[in-house]
Scaffold this motif. Sequence first.
Motif: not given
Length: 233
Positions: A4-6, A11-15, A28-36, A47-49
């Motif tokens: 999940l990229i958001d 929202y990421r943690s809930g999804l 499920v792995f998570e990343a924000s827009e600033a993270e590589r 899944l990309v916001d």
Amino acid sequence: MILLIDEHGVYRSGLRELIETKIERATVFEASEAERFATNHCYDLILVDSGCLNFRVLELLKEALALRPETRFAVMSASNTRSDVLSCLSAGFHGFVHKLQSDDELLTAITDLLSGRIYVPRWLADGHDSTSDTPSAVNIELETLRLTRRQNDILPLIAQGMSNKEISRHLNIAEGTTKIHTAALLRALGARNRTEAAFIAAKLIRSTTQTSARFKSKRFVIKGMSGVRMTSL
């Protein structure tokens, strides 16, 4: 594995919790827009916001695709316009997930995507999308913006993702002056934030320098998507 990229952690943690609770063996792995994010993982679904679709993320998606060609890609967005959905599909994404859908509909979207199907919100077929009366920024061209000389100087630097400090150093002007010109440029582009401004700036620059060129790959070439036309890959 699902990525999940958001930029919104809540929202990421809930999804993520929803997916891992309801879909058997889902990780499920998570990343924000600033993270590589780690491209050494073989993701089944990314899944990309829509707000995170910038050059860095698109390049990383390309790396993930090269690593695992069968990876599925989908855009998540709060938009409910037909044009945005169709733009994402024509860009090569495998689906468009509306972020305001019910939990059951979100799970259906994810399971459909994981099973190899193309997913679009049900309202697309029902014809219940909403279309704003505000002209979309996708229709703007560089020559119609009437930017100032300094804004034209800053435009390609914004497209490269430079910060105000980096721009001021590059142009040898004060950082405060840069902030003023950058703020005016964002207003001229109709961008809601700096990421979207970079997205739009890249589209404008590409459209003026490569109007006669045809891209070999159409994957992740987005026409539309909240006023943006992206031709990165």
